[in-house]
Scaffold this active site. Structure first.
Site, PDB file in Angstrom:
ATOM      1  N   HIS A 137       0.833  -1.200   0.000  1.00  0.00           N
ATOM      2  CA  HIS A 137       0.000   0.000   0.000  1.00  0.00           C
ATOM      3  C   HIS A 137       0.867   1.249   0.000  1.00  0.00           C
ATOM      4  O   HIS A 137       1.934   1.296   0.625  1.00  0.00           O
ATOM      5  CB  HIS A 137      -0.928   0.002   1.215  1.00  0.00           C
ATOM      6  CG  HIS A 137      -2.108   0.900   1.034  1.00  0.00           C
ATOM      7  ND1 HIS A 137      -2.026   2.271   1.170  1.00  0.00           N
ATOM      8  CD2 HIS A 137      -3.392   0.627   0.700  1.00  0.00           C
ATOM      9  CE1 HIS A 137      -3.220   2.803   0.931  1.00  0.00           C
ATOM     10  NE2 HIS A 137      -4.063   1.832   0.645  1.00  0.00           N
ATOM     11  N   HIS A 138       0.379   2.280  -0.691  1.00  0.00           N
ATOM     12  CA  HIS A 138       1.128   3.525  -0.814  1.00  0.00           C
ATOM     13  C   HIS A 138       1.311   4.217   0.532  1.00  0.00           C
ATOM     14  O   HIS A 138       2.219   5.037   0.708  1.00  0.00           O
ATOM     15  CB  HIS A 138       0.396   4.463  -1.784  1.00  0.00           C
ATOM     16  CG  HIS A 138       1.318   5.366  -2.551  1.00  0.00           C
ATOM     17  ND1 HIS A 138       2.500   5.850  -2.041  1.00  0.00           N
ATOM     18  CD2 HIS A 138       1.223   5.894  -3.810  1.00  0.00           C
ATOM     19  CE1 HIS A 138       3.085   6.625  -2.941  1.00  0.00           C
ATOM     20  NE2 HIS A 138       2.335   6.655  -4.019  1.00  0.00           N
ATOM     21  N   CYS A 139       0.473   3.903   1.532  1.00  0.00           N
ATOM     22  CA  CYS A 139       0.644   4.529   2.841  1.00  0.00           C
ATOM     23  C   CYS A 139       1.919   4.050   3.527  1.00  0.00           C
ATOM     24  O   CYS A 139       2.387   4.680   4.474  1.00  0.00           O
ATOM     25  CB  CYS A 139      -0.566   4.283   3.737  1.00  0.00           C
ATOM     26  SG  CYS A 139      -0.723   2.588   4.346  1.00  0.00           S
ATOM     27  N   ASN A 299       6.275   8.198   3.140  1.00  0.00           N
ATOM     28  CA  ASN A 299       6.205   9.004   1.920  1.00  0.00           C
ATOM     29  C   ASN A 299       6.813  10.375   2.173  1.00  0.00           C
ATOM     30  O   ASN A 299       6.445  11.061   3.136  1.00  0.00           O
ATOM     31  CB  ASN A 299       4.745   9.163   1.482  1.00  0.00           C
ATOM     32  CG  ASN A 299       4.161   7.881   0.941  1.00  0.00           C
ATOM     33  OD1 ASN A 299       4.242   7.599  -0.248  1.00  0.00           O
ATOM     34  ND2 ASN A 299       3.558   7.067   1.817  1.00  0.00           N
TER      35      ASN A 299
END
Length: 464
Positions: A137-139, A299
């Site tokens: 997941h991008h999180c 991120n």
């Protein structure tokens, strides 16, 4: 390591929540030489190696009514069988069949009750090869830290902490060493004026970002997502890209975006669309991660919103316009504005921030057509269970009305473009990928011709 999500990390969760058809996972497809290892052996190896990465054994704990940002906690029960799975691609096992399998996997959301990653072993590839699609997941991570996580599960990787510089030892001088009140006053004045100039740049950059998101481009290529995806990819020579970059004094990213411009133009022409109607606005993530934090899973990105000049047919003109527009965007304060918004979001009470992101995610977004992200990958070839990784193919997500995503990843001596699109998007991902490859080929021809002309001119000068 901070176990509570930042506003940016949590924002990917809220953006996914705002659209039932969005799946905000990033992935990389590793194509490996054969023969494939025994599945149980590979599963056991990935179980052991992933155990050294905290995020691979953690789940998200969310708080009622979003009273606080979600927090990473140790998973009470972990079963590697939930995360390492196997899939046989359809015959004949060519690239098209593999890419269909990638699209199928990327359509599915990751289960938030488990650690947010999966590794899909793909067999049935032609020429005795096999592949592994690593999805998270991008999180958890952006492109830079995701590449570091992939490296951590490969064979014989050096400890990343060995290369992290000691920030505290960069200067051994005390705060009063060489104290000079005049110099201190000059420094204070420079800091004050630079802060004022910086504030103006940030405000101007923020205004440009808002205008870019709200102003509809001439070409309506975005819209509501479906629950299906298509995927394609193309690989080009990194030396060719560097030749173009050196010959025309531009960056590798400029060359990549110019090729994407040509890809969009050719795909539009195939669909009887008019590129002359105007440029295509594209979101370009920009890493703001310092080198010593490459291996921290989170991120750290800002953004630029350049317009790709699809209305121009000449490849060199496309390249020069892309370079000029990216340079203008970089110096206009867009990147600083994006970083400022992210920093400011961390100061807003989380319930307000989460609700705002979900609301904005549900609103129609017509300004930005695509996302194009570029990540520098490993220069040396990697191995998994002593099988060499032949190719690395990046897979980006799409969301918030952007129906096309392009990820660019360097690996060894190649640059690979991974193209994902909504199943119902107007542009075909295979046509877009072929157009990107053709765009690089056209720029190589122009660069080679320019170098030949220059050499011929030098010879004439010498002979004269």
């Amino acid at each position: 390591m901070n176990d509570r999500l930042t506003a940016l990390d949590a924002g990917f969760l809220q953006a996914e929540d705002s659209d039932p058809h969005a799946s905000l996972a990033v992935a990389v497809l590793a194509v490996l030489e054969g023969p494939a290892p025994d599945f149980a052996e590979l599963q056991a190896a990935l179980d052991e190696r992933s155990a050294t990465i905290a995020r691979m054994r953690q789940v998200l704990h969310s708080y009622p009514l979003d009273i606080s940002a979600p927090q990473w906690v140790t998973a009470p029960h972990f079963d590697i069988g939930h995360h390492v799975r196997r899939h046989t691609v359809t015959a004949p096992g060519d690239d098209a069949a593999v890419y269909r399998a990638v699209a199928d996997v990327m359509e599915r959301r990751l289960d938030r009750s488990r650690p947010l990653w999966e590794a899909w072993v793909l067999d049935g590839l032609r020429d005795g090869r096999w592949a592994m699609l690593v999805k998270l997941h991008h999180c958890i991570a952006d492109g830079v830290s995701a590449a570091a996580l992939l490296a951590a599960v490969c064979d014989d990787q050096a400890d990343p902490h060995d290369e992290v510089p000691d920030v505290a030892s960069r200067s051994s001088r005390g705060p009063l060493h060489g104290f000079n009140p005049i110099a201190l006053g000059n420094d204070a004045w420079r800091m004050l004026t630079s802060t004022a100039r910086g504030g103006v740049r940030v405000a101007f950059g923020a205004a440009q970002i808002v205008a870019g998101m709200l102003t509809a481009p001439a070409q309506q290529l975005n819209g509501q997502l479906s629950d299906l995806r298509r995927f394609s990819a193309v690989q080009v020579s990194l030396s060719d890209v560097q030749l173009i970059s050196k010959r025309f004094g531009v960056t590798v990213n400029d060359v990549a975006l110019a090729a994407i411009t040509d890809g969009f133009r050719s795909a539009m022409l195939r669909r009887n669309m008019q590129p002359s109607a105007g440029p295509i606005r594209t979101l370009v993530p920009v890493s703001v991660r310092p080198p010593e934090l490459h291996h921290v899973p989170d991120n750290r990105v800002s953004l630029l919103l350049p317009d790709l000049p699809v209305d121009r047919s000449d490849p060199l003109e496309q390249l020069r316009l892309v370079h000029r527009r990216l340079s203008t965007a970089k110096h206009s304060g867009q990147r600083q504005a994006g970083s400022w918004v992210v920093a400011a979001a961390n100061l807003v009470p989380f319930p307000i921030m989460a609700s705002a992101v979900r609301l904005l995610g549900r609103l129609p977004q017509h300004g930005v057509v695509a996302v194009a992200t570029n990540v520098s990958g490993p220069r040396e070839r990697m191995r998994i269970l002593d099988r060499q990784i032949i190719d690395l193919v990046p897979v980006p997500p799409i969301a918030v009305g952007m129906r096309t995503g392009i990820a660019i990843l360097s690996y060894a001596d190649h640059l690979t473009f991974g193209v994902i699109g909504d199943y119902d998007a107007q542009l075909d991902v295979d046509e877009l990928a072929r157009g990107i490859e053709h765009g690089i080929a056209r720029l190589v021809d122009v660069a080679s011709a320019a170098m030949h002309t220059r050499r011929l001119g030098n010879l004439m000068l010498l002979s004269g």
